[in-house]
Design a protein around this motif. Structure first.
Motif: not given
Length: 441
Positions: A35-38, A244-250, A252-254, A267-270
């Motif tokens: 959820r963080n951008d770092y 591996g795939t990385y995604m920062l700044n996501k 409300e990871c539900k 789920t994140s951002e729909g």
């Protein structure tokens, strides 16, 4: 994002990054989100401006502390035997430069002493009187010569049955000696080990001595140049190399579950990414963890090394619980511009312990006193959580919060156990440890 993955990892703290690296190397398809951008979560490194903002809510640190960019202040610290094996096993050492920590010390009877790790050092150590030195030397020789596969070296003792207390009593060691051996060499954080089979105790002492010999410094510890924040990023790079795939700044990871209660995706951002398993830190699944304690920490900026540590630019001091009349040990760790974590002439010291009262400042005082004058001090407390879920029922694998220790043993043990739960196999860490010596410079 709507692909299917073997594992989705949430949070880029050190444990999560090591696991995503290990699982990627194993050929699993891994998606790693935060959820963080770092990178780094709780285990990130901060520059001086970030540190000031984090603790004081202001952007302007005093000029006499030097340039903000010269600081890399860890939110926690360390490194030792088991972590080194993982670093070599995954070949992550090519992304990192380590330097040995100068000194390993223990607080005993109101003074700081170097930790003796071999029979030769035991004879020289001012920690013990003459007769005690001889007894300790005999014990150290037993430990050094002990080989699990060679019954001759066991001297008739089955260490899977004999307790640590029984083994120690055979050598007649005094309480203060047992204190530093158990807490500063074997790195136990309480005295419960005394009633456990002695094998683990002897193995931990051997690991300390082997690490000490390998890094050829004054301690068995190594520490990354530019601070520990480099570690999560190195494992993240490793994971990416293996697909591996990385995604920062996501936000409300539900975590989504199927009708059988098992995880089916995140789920994140729909958008939903499907998966079979989720690995995360406690903050992503607050309803599946319980609070088990609280850590009290102080971060100090100083213009000198910790007194009585032979002017070490980096050192660990362990203060065993009995020495302060506490239930848990206190840990001091210091590093400096020699590890590129502060400007020239500045030192960063950390004091941490398991909080036993509601006033952590007062609890940390005995440790802070040992530091001498400090330029700035920041206090930082956080709650410790452990998972309560049944991972076989929901396929959620949650790491425990970081404890106050300033070496990596408990962190790495949690990672190794989680790896086994996730994959159903033991992590093979039988590596050529000589590869570690390349990381000294």
């Amino acid at each position: 994002m709507d692909e299917e993955y073997d594992v989705i990892v949430l949070g880029t703290g050190l444990k999560e990054c090591i696991l995503s690296g290990l699982l990627s190397v194993d050929g699993l398809k891994v998606l790693h989100m935060d959820r963080n951008d770092y990178y780094g979560g709780e285990s990130t490194s901060l520059n001086l401006t970030q540190l000031w903002k984090h603790f004081k809510g202001e952007d302007k640190p005093p000029e006499q502390l030097g340039a903000s960019r010269d600081y890399n202040v860890d939110m926690f610290m360390m490194a030792n035997g088991s972590l080194v094996r993982i670093l070599i096993h995954t070949d992550v050492t090519k992304y990192l430069n380590f330097k040995a920590v100068d000194g390993s010390f223990v607080y005993n009877k109101s003074k700081i002493y170097k930790v003796p790790a071999t029979d030769v050092e035991a004879l020289k150590s001012p920690l013990m009187g003459l007769f005690e030195k001889r007894r300790a030397r005999k014990f150290f020789i037993y430990v050094q010569d002990y080989d699990e596969n060679d019954p001759k070296s066991h001297e008739g003792l089955d260490l899977t049955k004999v307790t640590a207390k029984e083994l120690i009593s055979k050598y007649g060691l005094e309480d203060d000696t047992i204190d530093f051996i158990g807490h500063a060499l074997a790195l136990y954080s309480s005295d419960n080990y005394l009633d456990q089979p002695a094998l683990d105790f002897v193995k931990r002492m051997k690991l300390y001595a082997e690490s000490l010999a390998r890094f050829q410094g004054g301690s068995p510890y190594i520490y990354p140049l530019y601070g520990l924040g480099e570690l999560p990023q190195a494992f993240a790079r490793l994971s990416a190399v293996y697909g591996g795939t990385y995604m920062l700044n996501k936000p409300e990871c539900k975590i989504e579950y199927g009708d059988d209660g098992k995880v089916i995706g995140v789920t994140s951002e729909g958008e939903t990414a499907k998966c079979k398993k989720v690995v995360c830190d406690p903050s992503y699944l607050p309803d599946k963890v319980k609070k088990v304690g609280k850590v009290a920490r102080a971060v100090c900026i100083m213009s000198h090394p910790i007194p009585d540590t032979n002017d070490s630019h980096s050192a660990q001091v362990i203060v065993p619980q009995k020495q302060l009349g506490r239930k848990s040990d206190m840990y001091l760790f210091c590093c400096s511009y020699a590890h590129n974590v502060a400007p020239k002439g500045k030192f960063i010291a950390f004091v941490s312990t398991e909080a036993e009262t509601d006033d952590p400042k007062v609890e940390l005082e005995p440790g802070i006193k040992l530091l001498g004058p400090v330029d700035e001090i920041f206090y930082h407390n956080y709650d410790r959580y452990e998972p309560t879920n049944d991972h076989t029922a929901d396929n959620c694998f949650i790491s425990a919060s970081y404890d106050p220790t300033t070496h990596f043993e408990t962190t790495v043990n949690d990672v190794i156990q989680m790896y086994t739960k996730i994959t159903g196999k033991a992590l093979d860490l039988s590596v050529d440890l000589s590869a570690a010596s390349a990381t000294e410079e």
